[in-house]
Design an enzyme around this catalytic site. Structure first.
Site, PDB file in Angstrom:
ATOM      1  N   ARG A  18      54.367  12.731  68.783  1.00 52.09           N
ATOM      2  CA  ARG A  18      55.335  11.768  68.240  1.00 52.09           C
ATOM      3  C   ARG A  18      55.888  10.830  69.309  1.00 52.09           C
ATOM      4  NH1 ARG A  18      58.258  16.622  65.114  1.00 52.09           N
ATOM      5  NH2 ARG A  18      57.146  17.710  66.783  1.00 52.09           N
ATOM      6  N   GLY A  80      50.766  26.195  66.892  1.00 52.41           N
ATOM      7  CA  GLY A  80      52.116  26.456  66.410  1.00 52.41           C
ATOM      8  C   GLY A  80      52.964  27.321  67.328  1.00 52.41           C
ATOM      9  N   ASN A 346      76.471  -5.977 110.231  1.00 51.56           N
ATOM     10  CA  ASN A 346      76.658  -6.888 109.103  1.00 51.56           C
ATOM     11  C   ASN A 346      75.319  -7.515 108.753  1.00 51.56           C
ATOM     12  OD1 ASN A 346      78.623  -8.212 107.235  1.00 51.56           O
ATOM     13  ND2 ASN A 346      77.584  -9.991 108.095  1.00 51.56           N
ATOM     14  N   ASN A 355      58.589  -5.340 104.496  1.00 46.52           N
ATOM     15  CA  ASN A 355      58.115  -4.031 104.976  1.00 46.52           C
ATOM     16  C   ASN A 355      56.658  -3.764 104.615  1.00 46.52           C
ATOM     17  OD1 ASN A 355      58.848  -3.862 102.247  1.00 46.52           O
ATOM     18  ND2 ASN A 355      59.258  -1.669 102.391  1.00 46.52           N
TER      19      ASN A 355
HETATM   20  C1  UD1 Z   1      60.884  23.084  66.043  1.00 47.44           C
HETATM   21  C2  UD1 Z   1      61.235  24.117  64.964  1.00 47.44           C
HETATM   22  C3  UD1 Z   1      62.348  23.560  64.081  1.00 47.44           C
HETATM   23  C4  UD1 Z   1      63.552  23.232  64.954  1.00 47.44           C
HETATM   24  C5  UD1 Z   1      63.182  22.288  66.084  1.00 47.44           C
HETATM   25  C6  UD1 Z   1      64.353  22.187  67.065  1.00 47.44           C
HETATM   26  C7  UD1 Z   1      59.178  25.359  64.479  1.00 47.44           C
HETATM   27  C8  UD1 Z   1      58.064  25.554  63.540  1.00 47.44           C
HETATM   28  N1  UD1 Z   1      60.057  24.416  64.168  1.00 47.44           N
HETATM   29  O1  UD1 Z   1      60.346  21.950  65.393  1.00 47.44           O
HETATM   30  O2  UD1 Z   1      62.724  24.528  63.121  1.00 47.44           O
HETATM   31  O3  UD1 Z   1      64.571  22.649  64.144  1.00 47.44           O
HETATM   32  O4  UD1 Z   1      62.053  22.783  66.808  1.00 47.44           O
HETATM   33  O5  UD1 Z   1      64.112  21.224  68.036  1.00 47.44           O
HETATM   34  O6  UD1 Z   1      59.259  26.053  65.477  1.00 47.44           O
HETATM   35  N2  UD1 Z   1      54.937  24.309  71.268  1.00 47.44           N
HETATM   36  C9  UD1 Z   1      54.004  25.096  71.900  1.00 47.44           C
HETATM   37  N3  UD1 Z   1      52.833  25.389  71.254  1.00 47.44           N
HETATM   38  C10 UD1 Z   1      52.566  24.933  70.004  1.00 47.44           C
HETATM   39  C11 UD1 Z   1      53.545  24.134  69.353  1.00 47.44           C
HETATM   40  C12 UD1 Z   1      54.711  23.858  70.013  1.00 47.44           C
HETATM   41  O7  UD1 Z   1      54.211  25.529  73.032  1.00 47.44           O
HETATM   42  O8  UD1 Z   1      51.475  25.238  69.489  1.00 47.44           O
HETATM   43  C13 UD1 Z   1      56.200  24.010  71.976  1.00 47.44           C
HETATM   44  C14 UD1 Z   1      56.434  22.534  72.204  1.00 47.44           C
HETATM   45  O9  UD1 Z   1      55.924  22.122  73.459  1.00 47.44           O
HETATM   46  C15 UD1 Z   1      57.941  22.419  72.158  1.00 47.44           C
HETATM   47  C16 UD1 Z   1      58.350  23.565  71.250  1.00 47.44           C
HETATM   48  O10 UD1 Z   1      57.280  24.458  71.198  1.00 47.44           O
HETATM   49  O11 UD1 Z   1      58.528  22.589  73.429  1.00 47.44           O
HETATM   50  C17 UD1 Z   1      58.729  23.099  69.854  1.00 47.44           C
HETATM   51  O12 UD1 Z   1      57.627  22.463  69.237  1.00 47.44           O
HETATM   52  P1  UD1 Z   1      57.801  21.109  68.415  1.00 47.44           P
HETATM   53  O13 UD1 Z   1      56.458  20.687  67.956  1.00 47.44           O
HETATM   54  O14 UD1 Z   1      58.581  20.142  69.197  1.00 47.44           O
HETATM   55  O15 UD1 Z   1      58.628  21.622  67.175  1.00 47.44           O
HETATM   56  P2  UD1 Z   1      59.560  20.785  66.175  1.00 47.44           P
HETATM   57  O16 UD1 Z   1      58.712  20.097  65.200  1.00 47.44           O
HETATM   58  O17 UD1 Z   1      60.506  19.963  66.951  1.00 47.44           O
HETATM   59 CA    CA Z   2      60.803  19.575  69.138  1.00 48.65          CA
END
Ligand code: UD1
Ligand code: CA
Length: 417
Positions: A18, A80, A346, A355
């Site tokens: 995103r 996920g 000054n 530089n």
């Molecule tokens: C997530 C939560 C949501 C919460 C929000 C808060 C889930 C399913 N949803 O959504 O409920 O309100 O955060 O900010 O958890 N990541 C991994 N591996 C993956 C996917 C993600 O390490 O396969 C890490 C990302 O780098 C990130 C974090 O997990 O640091 C959260 O993932 P992100 O995709 O940002 O989740 P949100 O859609 O923001």
């Molecule tokens: Ca997030």
């Protein structure tokens, strides 16, 4: 003291879909520092027995920011948050106790909130405790579902929520504390039955609640702490809030900032007492400023700048990799790069250190009590001796002895003492 029964898993494997970016999301910067850095600070403050960082997308770039002592594991497919936690958990085999999950894109969280979460979790012997906040505009976040007794019974993600659920204002920050054995036993039951076809960690809450395990939440009043950064707009918003925190702290420590909303100071900048900063000053990383200095308006201090005490770096100044001695004035329209300037100097208006010769950066040394005339160009490498003077508009291409006065293009010695 180290907490023997606490382990932390940091999720930082995600892509920055995103953000529309080639740079991993957790390396995008807030006030000059990758957002992951702020999350790592929290972890350090907690002193857990074990810490695991789950990396994936461009892990070779992210791992450089992970300090020694934190174990790195790689999530092979980014399917996920539940899968990410599972990957992290695999390296906590012998650990027993509480597992705290932190998201790498949640940099405004404060230590006290984590303490509150962990204290509640332990004192009440909860199986899963969530950190929640209430947002006026909860769009994009997982919503906390509560049953008729007001107990948490699940989390529904934005994409899967119906109209009624979308109205819920209490959201999941993503920060959760679990009893390790519950994670281990039930993570495997999560199915990717959602619009994104991902394994959602948030689904574990409903699974645990249905089994009658204790699921609870701790609410944080300061909603900003729940800000997760998924988009550039959220990055800008978080940057602004972080800048406020940094400026507030500097003011608390005795620095005058005339207009905090137009003053941009990177994380980690040291500034002495009674220094006054005028609007539209930009201070980047690795800068140290002494006491009673005057900066700006429109001063740009870049990396490696050191100002002594009582220095003026005034209107429309740019400095980089330079040391400026006590009581030196650089008041108007100047560029100083790769230079060392003594005390009581000054630097006249419009002075430039040339530089860069097209290939290399060259060094300028200006000793104490020098007087540089307006519009002097100093073609580095050059040394200017004590009490020397340059006439207005001179172009200095050779070293100037102590006390000499030079003028012209290229500058020649007019007087020697
Ligand atoms: C997530 C939560 C949501 C919460 C929000 C808060 C889930 C399913 N949803 O959504 O409920 O309100 O955060 O900010 O958890 N990541 C991994 N591996 C993956 C996917 C993600 O390490 O396969 C890490 C990302 O780098 C990130 C974090 O997990 O640091 C959260 O993932 P992100 O995709 O940002 O989740 P949100 O859609 O923001
Ligand atoms: Ca997030």
């Amino acid at each position: 003291m180290m907490k023997k029964d606490l382990a932390v898993i940091i999720l930082a494997a995600g892509k920055s879909t995103r953000m529309k970016s080639e740079v991993p999301k957790v390396l995008h910067k807030l006030c000059g520092r990758p957002m992951l850095g702020y999350v790592l600070d929290l972890v350090t403050a907690l002193k857990p027995a074990q810490v695991v960082a789950v990396l994936g997308y461009k892990q070779e770039l992210v791992r450089e920011f992970i300090p020694k002592g934190i174990k790195i594991v790689i999530q092979k497919k980014l399917i996920g948050t539940a899968d990410a936690v599972k990957t992290g958990l695999a390296s906590l085999k012998s650990f027993k106790g509480t597992v705290l999950v932190l998201y790498g894109d949640n940099p405004l969280l404060k230590k006290d909130s984590l303490k509150k979460l962990l204290d509640y979790h332990l004192e009440n012997n909860v199986d899963a405790t969530l950190l929640t906040v209430t947002l006026k505009k909860p769009f994009g976040y997982g919503r906390i579902m509560r049953d008729k007794y007001s107990s948490i019974c699940g989390i529904v993600e934005e994409k899967d929520a119906d109209e009624v659920q979308k109205d819920i204002k209490e959201i999941n920050t993503g920060i959760m504390a679990f009893k390790k054995e519950k994670l281990l036993a039930y993570l495997g039951s999560i199915r990717p039955n959602n619009r994104k076809k991902e394994y959602y960690l948030t689904d574990l809450i409903e699974i645990l609640a249905k089994k009658n395990f204790l699921v609870d939440g701790v609410k944080v009043d300061d909603a900003a702490q729940g800000l997760g950064i998924n988009t550039r707009a959220e990055l800008a918003k978080a940057n602004c809030l972080m800048q406020k925190t940094i400026n507030d702290k500097l003011m608390q420590d005795g620095v005058t900032i005339i207009d905090p909303s137009s003053t941009f100071i990177n994380f980690g900048t040291a500034i002495g007492k009674d220094t006054v900063i005028y609007p539209f000053t930009v201070i980047e990383r690795d800068v140290k400023i002494g006491k009673r200095c005057f900066l700006g308006p429109f001063a740009h201090l870049r990396e490696g700048v050191r100002l002594g005490d009582d220095v003026t770096a005034g209107n429309f100044i740019e400095m980089v990799r330079s040391r400026i001695g006590n009581k030196t004035f650089v008041k108007h329209f100047s560029y100083l790069g790769d230079s060392s300037v003594g005390a009581n100097v000054n630097i006249g208006a419009g002075t430039v250190t040339a530089n860069f010769d097209g290939k290399n950066k060259n060094y300028t040394l200006i000793k104490d009590n020098v007087n540089i005339g307006s519009d002097t160009v100093i073609v580095a490498p050059v040394k200017i001796g004590k009490f020397a003077m340059t006439g207005a508009g001179s172009v200095v291409t050779r070293n100037i002895p102590d006390k000499a006065v030079v003028v012209g293009v290229p500058a020649r010695i007019l007087r020697k003492k």
